[in-house]
Design an enzyme around this catalytic site. Structure first.
Site, mmCIF file in Angstrom:
data_model
loop_
_atom_site.group_PDB
_atom_site.id
_atom_site.type_symbol
_atom_site.label_atom_id
_atom_site.label_comp_id
_atom_site.label_asym_id
_atom_site.label_seq_id
_atom_site.Cartn_x
_atom_site.Cartn_y
_atom_site.Cartn_z
ATOM 1 N N ASP A 1 -0.358 5.027 0.997
ATOM 2 C CA ASP A 1 -0.633 5.927 2.110
ATOM 3 C C ASP A 1 -0.629 5.163 3.428
ATOM 4 O O ASP A 1 -1.311 4.150 3.577
ATOM 5 C CB ASP A 1 -1.989 6.617 1.909
ATOM 6 C CG ASP A 1 -1.995 7.498 0.675
ATOM 7 O OD1 ASP A 1 -1.095 8.337 0.552
ATOM 8 O OD2 ASP A 1 -2.892 7.323 -0.173
ATOM 9 N N ASP B 1 0.853 -1.180 0.000
ATOM 10 C CA ASP B 1 0.000 0.000 0.000
ATOM 11 C C ASP B 1 0.894 1.238 0.000
ATOM 12 O O ASP B 1 2.095 1.155 0.293
ATOM 13 C CB ASP B 1 -0.907 -0.040 1.236
ATOM 14 C CG ASP B 1 -1.920 1.086 1.231
ATOM 15 O OD1 ASP B 1 -2.501 1.361 0.168
ATOM 16 O OD2 ASP B 1 -2.123 1.702 2.298
#
Length: 271
Positions: free
Chosen positions: A18, A16
């Protein structure tokens, strides 16, 4: 990291963005080293995001501004996953899009025609300028029979001023008006993981997913058959982990804790 190294060697990585690599545009310590270690190792990898506003080129520039050098072709967004899903389902289709350049560009690139006249799909993504007129048009098209797709179910997103409504909230508005629920493509749908694996010719048995949210990153990785790592630099706090009925393969403080594993300096790391 022994539990990550049981079974097949780790050959591909998904991570991922953020909360794992950056907070807004501030790099998380270790993120630059982690990406550099991946590139130096020769292992295939993708950086994933549910955000459909930006194109991979935009996101590469934003990450580079944070000192993190991710190749454009190593970025996989919910917009790209949505476009891939639609072209697999209905090649050369038509869509009415509520969203920004990341989504419209992805659909154009797979040969879709964007139109508000009897489209095959209404496709909803993030935008910072939701228009009442556009949402009304989407409601009328869905009510008239267009298939309803949304890039992701995230109800809100962060900004420097506070929370912003995101795709899930606007999808709920359209659903309430029409009685039709969308098919969500992005995390936690494991389809996002499987499309990413296909993109890099990866296999679930030899791939690790790194994320900061138990309810999106970890569950979608788990359901796609991947080993998972939760970092505690993002949304899910350490004390919340035990409240979920499933567990990641590993929990680490931050992405910095994975650099040695990717570099092959941890004992038993796969190559």
């Amino acid at each position: 990291m022994s539990s990550l190294l049981t079974g097949r060697p780790v050959e591909t990585w998904l991570t991922d963005m953020d909360g794992v690599l950056v907070h807004e545009e501030v790099p998380i310590p270790g993120a630059t080293d982690f990406i550099q270690a991946l590139k130096s190792s020769g292992r295939r990898f993708l950086v994933l995001t549910n955000n459909s506003i930006f194109t991979p080129r935009d996101l590469r520039a934003r990450l580079l501004g944070s000192g993190i050098d991710v190749p454009e072709d190593a970025i996989w967004t919910s917009a790209l996953a949505t476009a891939q899903f639609l072209v697999d389902q209905r090649p050369q289709g038509t869509a009415y899009v509520v969203g920004e350049a990341g989504l419209t560009t992805a659909l154009h690139d797979v040969g879709y025609v964007l139109t508000d006249r009897d489209p095959d799909y209404v496709v909803l993504g993030e935008t910072r300028t939701y228009s009442f007129e556009a949402i009304t048009r989407a409601i009328r098209l869905v009510a008239a029979g267009a298939r309803f797709i949304a890039t992701n179910p995230d109800p809100s997103g962060p900004s420097q001023q506070g929370l912003l409504p995101a795709t899930g909230s606007v999808a709920a508005l359209i659903s309430t008006a029409t009685g039709r629920t969308p098919y969500f493509i992005g995390k936690p749908n494991p389809l996002m993981m499987r499309s990413a694996l296909n993109r890099i010719d990866g296999h679930s048995e030899s791939t690790v997913m790194v994320g900061d949210r138990m309810d999106t990153d970890i569950i979608s990785g788990l359901e796609a058959g991947l080993r998972t790592v939760l970092v505690t630099t993002g949304s899910t706090r350490p004390e919340q982990i035990e409240t979920f009925p499933y567990r990641p393969t590993e929990v680490v403080d931050s992405i910095a804790d994975l650099v040695a594993l990717v570099s092959g300096t941890d004992a038993g790391a796969g190559s």
